[in-house]
Design a protein around this motif. Sequence first.
Motif, PDB file in Angstrom:
ATOM      1  N   GLN A  75       0.814  -1.207   0.000  1.00  0.00           N
ATOM      2  CA  GLN A  75       0.000   0.000   0.000  1.00  0.00           C
ATOM      3  C   GLN A  75       0.854   1.266   0.000  1.00  0.00           C
ATOM      4  O   GLN A  75       0.387   2.338  -0.379  1.00  0.00           O
ATOM      5  CB  GLN A  75      -0.955   0.003   1.205  1.00  0.00           C
ATOM      6  N   ARG A  77       3.369   1.714  -1.936  1.00  0.00           N
ATOM      7  CA  ARG A  77       3.717   1.916  -3.356  1.00  0.00           C
ATOM      8  C   ARG A  77       5.188   2.305  -3.536  1.00  0.00           C
ATOM      9  O   ARG A  77       5.518   3.136  -4.384  1.00  0.00           O
ATOM     10  CB  ARG A  77       2.797   2.962  -3.990  1.00  0.00           C
ATOM     11  N   ASP A  81       2.993   1.190  -8.789  1.00  0.00           N
ATOM     12  CA  ASP A  81       1.560   0.900  -8.690  1.00  0.00           C
ATOM     13  C   ASP A  81       1.221  -0.592  -8.719  1.00  0.00           C
ATOM     14  O   ASP A  81       0.062  -0.971  -8.811  1.00  0.00           O
ATOM     15  CB  ASP A  81       0.808   1.613  -9.816  1.00  0.00           C
ATOM     16  N   SER A 154       9.539   6.334  -4.917  1.00  0.00           N
ATOM     17  CA  SER A 154       9.866   4.912  -4.801  1.00  0.00           C
ATOM     18  C   SER A 154      11.007   4.707  -3.826  1.00  0.00           C
ATOM     19  O   SER A 154      11.584   5.661  -3.295  1.00  0.00           O
ATOM     20  CB  SER A 154      10.256   4.346  -6.170  1.00  0.00           C
TER      21      SER A 154
END
Length: 203
Positions: A75, A77, A81, A154
């Motif tokens: 969740q 991420r 995605d 990220s």
Amino acid sequence: MKLYSKPGACSTADHIALQWTGQPFEVELLTAERMKAPEFLKINPTGAVPALVDGDFVLTQNAAIMGYIADSFPQARLAGDGSPRQRAEATRWLCFVNSDLHPAFVPLFSPAKFLADASQHDALKATARTRLRGLYEQAERQLAGKDWLAGFRSFADPYLYITLRWAGAVGVDLSGLDHLAAFKARMEADAGVQAALKAEGLA
């Protein structure tokens, strides 16, 4: 989940990633001496951080730990995605930092590993700074028009940020790299980054 970190080392990037998950975790901070103590050597026989312990599972190596955090908390991420393409893009830039940028600092941190003659260390360090400048120019081009290294936030971003802190400490020329400067400022304004830095005594 428990992370072993040394303040300001590459393990701080994992600490930031864990903060970004928003989930509970533990962190134990080690000194260089404690990293070589028998207690920690039972966890990581190489005496290096990061190390992550999750139940009876012990994981070392920064890139592996980042992937494990991302997969444990999808969740957040941290690898995009969920699509193969975004995970690959995030991993590409994680590998750039882990395999290209990070090792390029070693001649600056430990020149004796490369040259026994101390009179040659300054020249070696100058060469390392030039190489690092080129690598950061690559990151600068990638960040043009983007807030984050992979194009989305990220697990590559905390690692890049930590290397930028190193670069400032060892005199790597980052002048004119405006996208990198904006990225660093964005990271430093982030609540998760601030929480990790404060916990490690770096803020």
